[in-house]
Write an enzyme that holds these catalytic residues in place. Structure first.
Site, PDB file in Angstrom:
ATOM      1  N   HIS A   1      -6.929  -5.732   2.141  1.00 60.67           N
ATOM      2  CA  HIS A   1      -5.797  -5.168   2.865  1.00 60.67           C
ATOM      3  C   HIS A   1      -5.279  -6.265   3.802  1.00 60.67           C
ATOM      4  CE1 HIS A   1      -6.829  -0.778   2.162  1.00 60.67           C
ATOM      5  NE2 HIS A   1      -8.004  -1.329   1.913  1.00 60.67           N
TER       6      HIS A   1
ATOM      7  N   ASN B   1     -13.101  -3.412   2.112  1.00 59.97           N
ATOM      8  CA  ASN B   1     -14.131  -2.381   2.182  1.00 59.97           C
ATOM      9  C   ASN B   1     -15.035  -2.488   0.962  1.00 59.97           C
ATOM     10  OD1 ASN B   1     -13.058  -1.135   4.558  1.00 59.97           O
ATOM     11  ND2 ASN B   1     -11.460  -0.211   3.299  1.00 59.97           N
TER      12      ASN B   1
ATOM     13  N   ASP C   1       0.846  -1.192   0.000  1.00 59.67           N
ATOM     14  CA  ASP C   1       0.000   0.000   0.000  1.00 59.67           C
ATOM     15  C   ASP C   1       0.882   1.242   0.000  1.00 59.67           C
ATOM     16  OD1 ASP C   1      -3.216   0.571   0.963  1.00 59.67           O
ATOM     17  OD2 ASP C   1      -1.783   2.223   1.138  1.00 59.67           O
ATOM     18  N   ILE C   2       0.506   2.231  -0.781  1.00 57.93           N
ATOM     19  CA  ILE C   2       1.312   3.447  -0.922  1.00 57.93           C
ATOM     20  C   ILE C   2       1.272   4.298   0.348  1.00 57.93           C
ATOM     21  CG2 ILE C   2      -0.474   5.019  -1.838  1.00 57.93           C
ATOM     22  CD1 ILE C   2       1.562   5.707  -4.084  1.00 57.93           C
TER      23      ILE C   2
ATOM     24  N   VAL D   1     -11.042   2.822  -3.834  1.00 51.31           N
ATOM     25  CA  VAL D   1     -10.645   2.312  -5.149  1.00 51.31           C
ATOM     26  C   VAL D   1     -11.633   1.226  -5.554  1.00 51.31           C
ATOM     27  CG1 VAL D   1      -8.822   1.225  -6.512  1.00 51.31           C
ATOM     28  CG2 VAL D   1      -8.215   2.842  -4.679  1.00 51.31           C
TER      29      VAL D   1
ATOM     30  N   HIS E   1     -10.167  -5.314  -3.521  1.00 56.75           N
ATOM     31  CA  HIS E   1      -8.858  -5.554  -2.910  1.00 56.75           C
ATOM     32  C   HIS E   1      -9.028  -5.946  -1.451  1.00 56.75           C
ATOM     33  CE1 HIS E   1      -9.931  -1.284  -2.646  1.00 56.75           C
ATOM     34  NE2 HIS E   1      -9.321  -1.254  -1.460  1.00 56.75           N
TER      35      HIS E   1
HETATM   36  P1  AMP Z   1      -9.862   1.381   0.162  1.00 53.87           P
HETATM   37  O1  AMP Z   1     -10.219   2.559   1.004  1.00 53.87           O
HETATM   38  O2  AMP Z   1     -10.181   0.071   0.820  1.00 53.87           O
HETATM   39  O3  AMP Z   1     -10.432   1.486  -1.237  1.00 53.87           O
HETATM   40  O4  AMP Z   1      -8.278   1.389   0.061  1.00 53.87           O
HETATM   41  C1  AMP Z   1      -7.563   1.876  -1.029  1.00 53.87           C
HETATM   42  C2  AMP Z   1      -6.093   1.783  -0.673  1.00 53.87           C
HETATM   43  O5  AMP Z   1      -5.338   1.936  -1.867  1.00 53.87           O
HETATM   44  C3  AMP Z   1      -5.588   2.841   0.301  1.00 53.87           C
HETATM   45  O6  AMP Z   1      -5.052   2.204   1.461  1.00 53.87           O
HETATM   46  C4  AMP Z   1      -4.517   3.591  -0.487  1.00 53.87           C
HETATM   47  O7  AMP Z   1      -3.423   3.987   0.294  1.00 53.87           O
HETATM   48  C5  AMP Z   1      -4.126   2.559  -1.539  1.00 53.87           C
HETATM   49  N1  AMP Z   1      -3.566   3.079  -2.775  1.00 53.87           N
HETATM   50  C6  AMP Z   1      -4.070   4.059  -3.558  1.00 53.87           C
HETATM   51  N2  AMP Z   1      -3.291   4.243  -4.642  1.00 53.87           N
HETATM   52  C7  AMP Z   1      -2.287   3.343  -4.550  1.00 53.87           C
HETATM   53  C8  AMP Z   1      -1.145   3.032  -5.363  1.00 53.87           C
HETATM   54  N3  AMP Z   1      -0.896   3.679  -6.512  1.00 53.87           N
HETATM   55  N4  AMP Z   1      -0.341   2.036  -4.958  1.00 53.87           N
HETATM   56  C9  AMP Z   1      -0.566   1.384  -3.806  1.00 53.87           C
HETATM   57  N5  AMP Z   1      -1.604   1.630  -2.996  1.00 53.87           N
HETATM   58  C10 AMP Z   1      -2.457   2.591  -3.360  1.00 53.87           C
END
Ligand code: AMP
Length: 126
Positions: A113, A98, A39-40, A107, A111
Site C-alpha cells: 500500500h 500486511n 485501492d478501491i 488479499v 501487495h
Molecule cells: P490487505 O488488507 O493488505 O490485504 O489490503 C487489501 C486491499 O485491497 C484493501 O485496501 C482493499 O480496499 C483493496 N482491494 C480489494 N479489492 C480491490 C479491487 N478490486 N481493486 C482495488 N483494490 C481492491
C-alpha cells in the site's frame, strides 16, 4: 481477524483476476514485473497498491522466492508511484505491507500500500 494464509498461491484471488484482465482496475503504473492501481477503498487522497506480476502470497513469499529482477522491478515501480503522487516526496508518504491474519492481510497476492496526501498518523494503533 483476516483469513489464514493459504499454503499455496490461489489463482482465484482478486489481484490475480486483475492481472489476467478479468476484472478492471484503475491503473497508475506498470512495468515488466509490477502493476500499480488505485485501492478501491482509499484510506488517503493517494492510496495505490503495487503488486508483483508473479504469483506470490505475501512479502514473506516474495522476499524468499522472487528473482532479483522481479524484486528490482517491483521496488522501482513502488518508487515511481511514490514520486508520482503530487507533493509526496516533499511532504511524506507511507508504504505498508500486511502479512497474515494478525496484520489483517485480506488479499493473498503480495501487495504494497502507498499512502500520500495527508498526515498518515502514528505508525500503528496502540
Ligand atoms: P490487505 O488488507 O493488505 O490485504 O489490503 C487489501 C486491499 O485491497 C484493501 O485496501 C482493499 O480496499 C483493496 N482491494 C480489494 N479489492 C480491490 C479491487 N478490486 N481493486 C482495488 N483494490 C481492491
Amino acid at each position: 481477524m483476516a483469513p489464514p494464509l493459504p499454503k499455496a498461491y490461489e489463482d482465484d484471488n482478486i489481484f490475480a483476476k486483475i492481472l489476467r484482465g478479468e476484472i478492471p482496475c484503475d491503473k497508475v503504473y506498470e512495468n515488466d514485473h509490477a502493476l500499480a492501481f488505485k485501492d478501491i477503498n482509499p484510506q488517503a487522497p493517494t492510496h495505490v497498491l503495487v503488486i508483483p506480476k508473479g504469483k506470490y502470497i505475501s512479502f514473506e513469499d516474495f522476499s524468499r522466492n522472487a528473482s532479483d529482477a522481479e524484486i528490482a522491478g517491483f521496488v522501482r515501480a513502488a518508487g515511481e508511484v511514490a514520486r508520482g503522487a503530487e507533493g509526496a516526496v516533499e511532504r511524506g508518504f507511507r508504504i505498508l505491507a500486511n502479512h497474515g491474519p494478525e496484520a489483517h492481510q485480506e488479499v493473498h497476492h503480495f501487495h504494497l500500500h502507498i499512502f500520500a496526501g495527508r498526515d498518515t498518523g502514528p505508525m500503528i494503533s496502540r
